[in-house]
Design a protein around this motif. Structure first.
Motif, PDB file in Angstrom:
ATOM      1  N   SER A   1       0.408   9.590   1.703  1.00 24.99           N
ATOM      2  CA  SER A   1      -0.852  10.943   1.936  1.00 24.99           C
ATOM      3  C   SER A   1      -1.289  10.985   3.904  1.00 24.99           C
ATOM      4  CB  SER A   1      -2.109  10.333   1.320  1.00 24.99           C
ATOM      5  OG  SER A   1      -3.209   9.175   1.200  1.00 24.99           O
TER       6      SER A   1
ATOM      7  N   LEU B   1       1.173   4.912   0.964  1.00 26.53           N
ATOM      8  CA  LEU B   1       0.724   5.383   2.834  1.00 26.53           C
ATOM      9  C   LEU B   1       1.246   7.231   3.432  1.00 26.53           C
ATOM     10  CD1 LEU B   1      -0.591   2.678   5.065  1.00 26.53           C
ATOM     11  CD2 LEU B   1      -2.146   3.061   3.166  1.00 26.53           C
TER      12      LEU B   1
ATOM     13  N   SER C   1      -8.183   9.370   1.882  1.00 21.59           N
ATOM     14  CA  SER C   1      -7.413   8.589   2.248  1.00 21.59           C
ATOM     15  C   SER C   1      -8.145   8.258   4.001  1.00 21.59           C
ATOM     16  CB  SER C   1      -6.665   8.829   2.066  1.00 21.59           C
ATOM     17  OG  SER C   1      -5.432   9.314   0.826  1.00 21.59           O
TER      18      SER C   1
ATOM     19  N   SER D   1      -7.245   0.073   4.501  1.00 19.94           N
ATOM     20  CA  SER D   1      -6.845   1.433   3.935  1.00 19.94           C
ATOM     21  C   SER D   1      -7.856   1.598   2.480  1.00 19.94           C
ATOM     22  CB  SER D   1      -5.461   2.319   3.830  1.00 19.94           C
ATOM     23  OG  SER D   1      -4.088   1.109   2.783  1.00 19.94           O
ATOM     24  N   THR D   2      -8.106   2.951   2.072  1.00 21.20           N
ATOM     25  CA  THR D   2      -8.570   3.484   0.803  1.00 21.20           C
ATOM     26  C   THR D   2      -8.000   4.188   0.687  1.00 21.20           C
ATOM     27  OG1 THR D   2     -10.699   4.606   1.198  1.00 21.20           O
ATOM     28  CG2 THR D   2     -10.839   1.778   1.037  1.00 21.20           C
ATOM     29  N   ASN D   3      -7.601   4.659  -0.945  1.00 20.48           N
ATOM     30  CA  ASN D   3      -7.201   5.831  -1.281  1.00 20.48           C
ATOM     31  C   ASN D   3      -7.860   6.409  -2.808  1.00 20.48           C
ATOM     32  OD1 ASN D   3      -4.810   6.801  -0.199  1.00 20.48           O
ATOM     33  ND2 ASN D   3      -4.698   4.506  -0.513  1.00 20.48           N
ATOM     34  N   ASP D   4      -8.781   7.228  -2.587  1.00 19.94           N
ATOM     35  CA  ASP D   4      -9.641   7.715  -3.967  1.00 19.94           C
ATOM     36  C   ASP D   4      -9.199   9.166  -5.205  1.00 19.94           C
ATOM     37  OD1 ASP D   4     -11.481   5.844  -3.455  1.00 19.94           O
ATOM     38  OD2 ASP D   4     -12.913   6.535  -3.122  1.00 19.94           O
ATOM     39  N   MET D   5      -8.257   8.789  -5.551  1.00 19.13           N
ATOM     40  CA  MET D   5      -7.763  10.355  -6.381  1.00 19.13           C
ATOM     41  C   MET D   5      -9.125  10.017  -7.453  1.00 19.13           C
ATOM     42  SD  MET D   5      -3.639  10.422  -7.646  1.00 19.13           S
ATOM     43  CE  MET D   5      -3.594   9.582  -8.958  1.00 19.13           C
TER      44      MET D   5
ATOM     45  N   SER E   1       1.018  -0.689  -0.415  1.00 22.91           N
ATOM     46  CA  SER E   1       0.409  -0.501   0.035  1.00 22.91           C
ATOM     47  C   SER E   1       0.566   1.513   0.209  1.00 22.91           C
ATOM     48  CB  SER E   1      -0.724   0.173   1.072  1.00 22.91           C
ATOM     49  OG  SER E   1      -0.029  -0.433   2.188  1.00 22.91           O
TER      50      SER E   1
ATOM     51  N   ASN F   1      -7.595  14.390  -3.577  1.00 25.68           N
ATOM     52  CA  ASN F   1      -7.292  13.252  -3.469  1.00 25.68           C
ATOM     53  C   ASN F   1      -7.937  12.211  -1.787  1.00 25.68           C
ATOM     54  OD1 ASN F   1      -5.920   9.706  -2.552  1.00 25.68           O
ATOM     55  ND2 ASN F   1      -3.652  10.895  -0.700  1.00 25.68           N
TER      56      ASN F   1
END
Length: 884
Positions: free
Chosen positions: A300, A298, A370, A398-402, A296, A368
């Protein structure tokens, strides 16, 4: 204005007068006593206690206030203290102490003068906080900045005599995984009693002699009235442009139960923990086994980032430790973080090809969001004093949307790209450790570590024109939508058994056997979604991967540790049997190798405050699954990547030399480090450029790569100032192939800086520094950059309860065409809190000059870039805090 300010400082400092006394502390045989304590206790009010520690020659230096009567005491363990009364009008400048041995070796030493500012033992340095703090400090960070030899940077990283603190403890127990930033920015200063710095730290006491740990731990000792007490503070602030801050740090400590809570919500660009702290949270791996790379991304979560146009963060962390029984203790922590960040950059790029240059003007806007959740539990079981068990388990999600929009304008065409990315990551990690001391000669360690990770990122690209012509099989359409799905799973089990045989005080023999097993599955697919709803699958053009990857490493080794006088050596030889196997769509591949990996550790201890350390390793590094995937993968709007299924291991030599010296008598501290890394088998991407479009594939060659680094600092106390010189030099030489032409590249950099700051707690804190930087690149073309960085900090306490702070930084970057860009930043604050009042009030102004953007230059193997990064506007924040 500046001249008046400096004139004020000079005139202010000139009022203070001192009387210096020097001498030697020895025994009755005139043998110098190193690390003896010299305490000068004032015998009148409104005067400060003074202290010194003898160097390896027994010398000391005391700077006493003029016209003050002192009782000067010299003390050393197992010796009778000697006292000198120093009269206010005394003209004594030299006095030698001769201490008589008590003739007894006591198990417990009772010292009359409990107030010892610094106590030096073999591996432990203890600071008494009240000797350095003036009572106006709020957090641990402000106290540490006043301790000699201790530095705290803006990211919360703590170094002592140039060595980084790797473990943070409170009352001997790990604080939120041992990270430093959470501790230094949240533990209240008024709860501190002593600060212990422990070198070669090991949690298992009976392992310290044989573990050869390089960890440096800092243990915070609390005041007696805080050892069973709820303390901490809460803070809330509001400002212009809807800026806000809510923060709480609450702590409960008792002999058996410790509870800590940290919560934070802000949109002023302030992170609560650093990337190194996150790596601790991301750990779940025994320190006896080398950590594997996490899937991952991370980063951010850790950006203390005002170099954005928007930054909203929410953070919560709970740490609970309890001694369940006399043999079992349980420690649990949980972390939650949510961040929304928006950024904007503008770049002017020059893509360097063999016979042409392509220019690109690029603007990029990112958004972004997160989410991160971590739960960790650790059990510490000691069935007896000679045995220790640990079990640690961790779950992370974890989730990351960008969202990303790029406008690219070149001398050939222009294009707009929008990217939407979503990534869900889950990991479960656990390990068990067993340590057993059978007798004074034999000790064993057994460790098993298991980790599972699942990463499923999805990317969508939207654009109005064709792109990557010739590299991806686009069908003509009114607009273009590309969908990419990636799935990566890792599962690993690592085990180690190690036996420590102490033959005698000068010879140790350690034997090791172990096995590391890793399995990975890597899947990718790319397709074009046409406006009529049909699908253009790229798999027919060589895209799409499905790889099963197995790497097993069985090893055995011997380490021999011997000591000759002050020189300690530990050579070692490891035998590794590597087995690599991959199953892909078009082919299967298997590799088996037997490799020997020597290593050497060496330390020469000149005395307690001066040492020289050397380490050497021959390392073999095998490729990751993505590097072996032999089908194409779309990486970005202008880049396609293809792995190489036939890659083998890289091999490199790594050596490190470190020197440190602290001389309290002369007020000088030296720290220097030199490192050398040479790859004799190298994996490097081969690049094909067409305009801004790039095609990359890794190849393994025997082309050597060398990387030299040299860093160091020297600080000298001059009167009541501290002058520090520091440098960081690097030379990197490697071979790069671009468009089938191979060149030898050199990438070098040099930074040299000087800082002067006050080192007397009765004066305002003032520092001023300048750093000159140089960077050079030689390859396809030659280019160089220079930077001039000026920084200054000022802090003053006035009218007893008011604290004013201001910091300023300016940066000028100059490229090889003698073109420059410049920016300057400043932040300031005014705080009021009465000494016995729980309430505090603060007015903070960030980006005082209200700059819009920061500028810099950079270069890579094939690109020179000038970048403009937009930042948060001026922020005016009024906050109220309440101290429990």
């Amino acid at each position: 204005m500046t001249k008046l300010f400096f004139a004020f400082l000079i005139s202010f400092f000139s009022y203070s007068q001192t009387h210096t006394i020097t001498g030697v502390v020895s025994d009755t045989l005139n043998i110098p006593l190193e690390s003896a304590n010299i305490i000068a206790k004032p015998l009148q009010e409104n005067a400060q206690l003074k202290f010194a520690i003898t160097d390896n020659k027994g010398r000391y230096r005391l700077e006493l206030e003029a016209n003050v009567k002192y009782e000067i005491t010299a003390s050393y363990i197992s010796f009778v203290e000697e006292v000198l009364i120093f009269e206010p009008n005394s003209t004594i400048t030299t006095h030698n102490f001769k201490l008589k041995a008590t003739g007894q070796k006591l198990k417990e030493i009772v010292i009359k003068h409990e107030y010892k500012p610094i106590v030096v033992k073999k591996d432990t340095l203890t600071y008494d906080v009240k000797a350095f703090a003036n009572g106006n400090e709020r957090k641990l960070k402000e106290v540490l900045e006043k301790l000699p030899g201790v530095d705290v940077d803006k990211n919360g990283t703590v170094t002592v005599q140039g060595k980084k603190v790797t473990k943070m403890l409170v009352e001997g127990k790990s604080f939120f995984g041992g990270g430093s930033k959470l501790a230094v920015e949240n533990i209240p200063a008024d709860a501190l009693d002593k600060i212990e710095v422990i070198d070669h730290f090991n949690e298992v006491g009976f392992m310290k002699q044989v573990s050869d740990s390089e960890d440096l731990a800092m243990n915070v000792k609390l005041k007696e009235d805080k050892k069973k007490f709820v303390f901490g503070d809460v803070e809330a602030g509001v400002g212009n442009n809807e800026f806000n801050l809510v923060h709480a740090g609450l702590f409960y400590y008792s002999p058996k139960t410790n509870v800590s809570f940290i919560g934070d919500m802000n949109n002023i660009g302030r992170s609560t923990f650093t990337f190194e702290d996150l790596m601790r949270f991301d750990g779940g791996v025994s320190s006896f086994l080398s950590g594997r790379k996490s899937l991952s991304n991370l980063y951010s979560f850790t950006n203390d980032n005002t170099d954005v146009v928007q930054n909203k963060s929410q953070f919560g962390a709970l740490n609970f430790s309890v001694d369940a029984t006399s043999k079992l203790s349980v420690s649990v922590y949980s972390v939650f973080s949510k961040i929304f960040m928006a950024s904007k950059t503008e770049s002017k790029n020059e893509y360097l090809q063999n016979n042409a240059i392509t220019f690109e003007n690029k603007s990029q806007e990112n958004g972004n969001q997160s989410l991160l959740g971590i739960g960790n539990i650790k059990l510490d079981y000691s069935p007896n004093k000679n045995e220790k068990w640990y079990y640690n388990a961790q779950y992370q999600s974890s989730t990351n949307d960008m969202n990303n929009t790029i406008n690219s304008v070149t001398n050939l065409n222009s294009n707009t790209f929008e990217t939407i990315s979503q990534a869900d990551n889950v990991s479960v990690k656990q390990y068990i450790e067993w340590h057993k001391s059978y007798n004074t000669n034999h000790t064993t360690t057994f460790v098993v570590n298991q980790a599972y990770e699942n990463n499923t990122p999805q990317n969508h690209w939207f654009t109005n024109q064709p792109f990557l012509s010739g590299l991806i099989p686009l069908q003509t359409d009114d607009s273009y939508t590309i969908e990419q799905i990636r799935k990566i799973k890792n599962n690993s089990v690592d085990a180690l058994f190690k036996h420590y045989w102490i033959i005698n005080n000068f010879n140790h023999l350690y034997s090791v056997i172990g096995n590391n097993y890793g399995y990975s599955n890597f899947e990718t697919s790319e397709k074009q979604i046409l406006t009529d709803g049909s699908i253009n699958d790229f798999s027919n053009a060589g895209f799409g991967n499905d790889v099963n990857y197995n790497l097993n490493d069985t090893y055995a080794g011997l380490e021999y540790k011997f000591k000759i006088g002050k020189w300690t050596n530990k050579p070692g030889l490891y035998f590794h049997w590597y087995q690599l196997k991959t199953d892909q769509i078009d082919q299967n591949y298997a590799l088996s190798k037997t490799l020997f990996q020597p290593q050497w550790n060496s330390e020469f201890e000149f005395n307690k405050s001066e040492s020289l350390n050397f380490t050497y390793r021959l390392v073999n590094s095998f490729p990751e699954v993505s590097q072996l995937a032999d089908c194409y993968t779309l990486q970005s709007y202008n880049s396609v990547y293809r792995g190489n299924a036939l890659l083998e291991n890289e091999r490199y030599h790594a050596a490190n030399l470190r020197y440190s010296k602290m001389n309290m008598y002369r007020g000088i501290m030296w720290n220097a480090m030199a490192s050398f890394n040479k790859k004799v088998r190298t994996t490097r991407n081969q690049i094909e450029l067409d305009g801004i479009n790039q095609y990359n594939t890794p190849i393994l060659t025997d082309n050597p790569e060398t990387n030299y680094r040299l860093s160091g600092s020297v600080s000298k106390k001059i009167y009541r100032f501290n002058l520090k010189l520091n440098t960081n030099l690097g030379w990197f030489n490697y071979v790069q192939t671009i468009n089938n032409i191979t060149t030898t590249n050199d990438r070098n950099n040099q930074d040299i800086g000087i800082t002067i700051k006050t080192s007397y707690k009765e004066w305002p804190l003032f520092s001023i520094g300048y750093t000159k930087g140089f960077s050079q690149f030689s390859g396809i073309t030659k280019s160089h950059f220079e930077s001039d960085k000026f920084n200054s900090d000022f802090e003053v306490t006035f009218l007893k309860d008011w604290i004013y702070k201001i910091d300023y930084q300016s940066v000028r970057n100059t490229n090889s065409n003698n073109q420059s860009n410049f920016f300057e930043t400043a932040n300031t604050s005014l705080r009021h809190q009465k000494k016995n009042s729980p309430f505090g009030f603060e007015l903070t102004v960030n980006n005082l000059l209200n700059i819009k953007a920061k500028n810099d230059y950079s270069f890579s193997d094939y690109m020179i870039s000038e970048r403009r990064t937009f930042v948060l506007p001026r922020m005016i924040l009024f906050s109220v805090s309440y101290k429990l």
